[in-house]
Design a protein around this motif. Structure first.
Motif, short mmCIF file in Angstrom:
data_model
loop_
_atom_site.label_atom_id
_atom_site.label_comp_id
_atom_site.label_asym_id
_atom_site.label_seq_id
_atom_site.Cartn_x
_atom_site.Cartn_y
_atom_site.Cartn_z
N LEU A 1 36.68 42.06 -44.48
CA LEU A 1 36.99 42.45 -43.12
C LEU A 1 36.17 41.60 -42.15
CD1 LEU A 1 38.79 44.89 -42.30
CD2 LEU A 1 36.67 46.13 -41.89
N PRO A 2 36.72 41.33 -40.97
CA PRO A 2 35.92 40.61 -39.97
C PRO A 2 34.62 41.37 -39.68
CG PRO A 2 38.22 40.71 -39.30
CD PRO A 2 38.09 41.53 -40.54
N THR B 1 33.25 42.00 -37.08
CA THR B 1 33.27 42.79 -35.85
C THR B 1 33.63 44.26 -36.05
OG1 THR B 1 35.46 41.85 -35.58
CG2 THR B 1 33.71 40.92 -34.23
N TYR B 2 34.05 44.59 -37.24
CA TYR B 2 34.38 45.99 -37.52
C TYR B 2 33.23 46.67 -38.26
CZ TYR B 2 39.21 44.89 -36.34
OH TYR B 2 40.34 44.51 -35.68
N THR B 3 32.92 47.88 -37.86
CA THR B 3 31.92 48.67 -38.56
C THR B 3 32.61 49.77 -39.35
OG1 THR B 3 30.46 48.32 -36.67
CG2 THR B 3 29.76 49.94 -38.31
N VAL B 4 32.55 49.69 -40.65
CA VAL B 4 33.24 50.67 -41.48
C VAL B 4 32.30 51.82 -41.85
CG1 VAL B 4 34.41 51.08 -43.67
CG2 VAL B 4 34.78 48.94 -42.44
N LEU B 5 32.72 53.02 -41.53
CA LEU B 5 31.90 54.19 -41.86
C LEU B 5 32.52 55.03 -42.98
CD1 LEU B 5 31.00 55.24 -38.21
CD2 LEU B 5 29.59 53.97 -39.83
N GLU B 6 33.82 55.03 -43.02
CA GLU B 6 34.53 55.81 -44.03
C GLU B 6 35.73 55.02 -44.52
OE1 GLU B 6 35.40 60.28 -43.69
OE2 GLU B 6 34.87 59.65 -41.67
#
Lengths: 127, 127
Positions: free
Chosen positions: B106-107, B109-114
DNA sequence: TCTAAAATGCAACTCTGTTGCAATAGTGCG
DNA sequence: CGCACTATTGCAACAGAGTTGCATTTTAGA
């Protein structure tokens, strides 16, 4: 063999336009708000169903269970919807990451027909 | 700092047992049917919320939007829920494939939490 | 045993989506 | 253009999922 021929109506056109113009997936309530009084709540449901049936849009269930719709963009060839969706926990936008396709290995005993990959967190705007 | 201390009740015990014993994830309606008249519909909702809050079970939204619950099994260490769920289109069972963890890029710039990965198709029993 | 607070039951309510039916309006054809 | 056929719409009523307020019951700890 009574083949149904789709008709062009104001509601259908408008809703498809809205979805095509939107960068994020829209919920029924979003659309209802955007079309104003153009058509009934029920009509929106039915138009969305028909558009999805026709393959013009696809239906996405967000992680929180809310249903959204997005216009198909890069689905021309093969029409697969196994790309990733990103759901922002702050602005609640749902966007398609058309070029992110995850890989996984599954036992042979499972037959996969559809996939739904949704990541949730903070989108670039909200991070 | 008023810390709430959880209590042990018939409903909570029963519902947790049901989920722990089930190989598939259960919907609220399944549970309601299984507990019979032991407790109210609303109580089931609240117990499920509390169990999920406590980390004893996790909530899963199926591809069709139905909400189901499953006992946490292999979550002891780290407690991540990024495994794959499989939804059978024929018997409508939803099962956790605890050892299937997909990979993706994923780029930044994305913050993945779930994450929520659900595959849909035919399970080994229905294939 | 007594008490504070957690948990429950009940009723009422919201939200989302569906269905039946009569009325309306596209579309193709003459 | 005008007509007929039927897809589409609007309305009303309904179904299901989930939530909330409040009075009552029950648990756990002192």
């Amino acid at each position: 063999m009574d083949v149904k021929t789709a008709r062009k109506t104001a509601a259908k056109t408008k809703i498809h336009e809205l979805l095509a113009a939107s960068k994020t997936a829209l919920a029924h309530s979003d659309i209802q708000h955007m079309v104003g009084g153009l058509c009934d709540r029920v009509t929106i449901y039915r138009v969305l169903d028909r558009l999805a049936e026709a393959g013009a849009i696809h239906k996405i269930v967000d992680m929180d269970g809310t249903v959204k719709y997005a216009a198909c963009r890069m689905c021309s060839a093969g029409h697969h919807h196994n790309h990733v969706h990103f759901s922002c926990q702050k602005c609640h936008a749902l966007l398609c990451l058309e070029n992110v396709v995850p890989s996984y290995t599954l036992p042979e005993t499972y037959t996969v027909l559809e996939t739904n990959f949704t990541l949730s967190g903070l989108c670039p705007q909200c991070a």
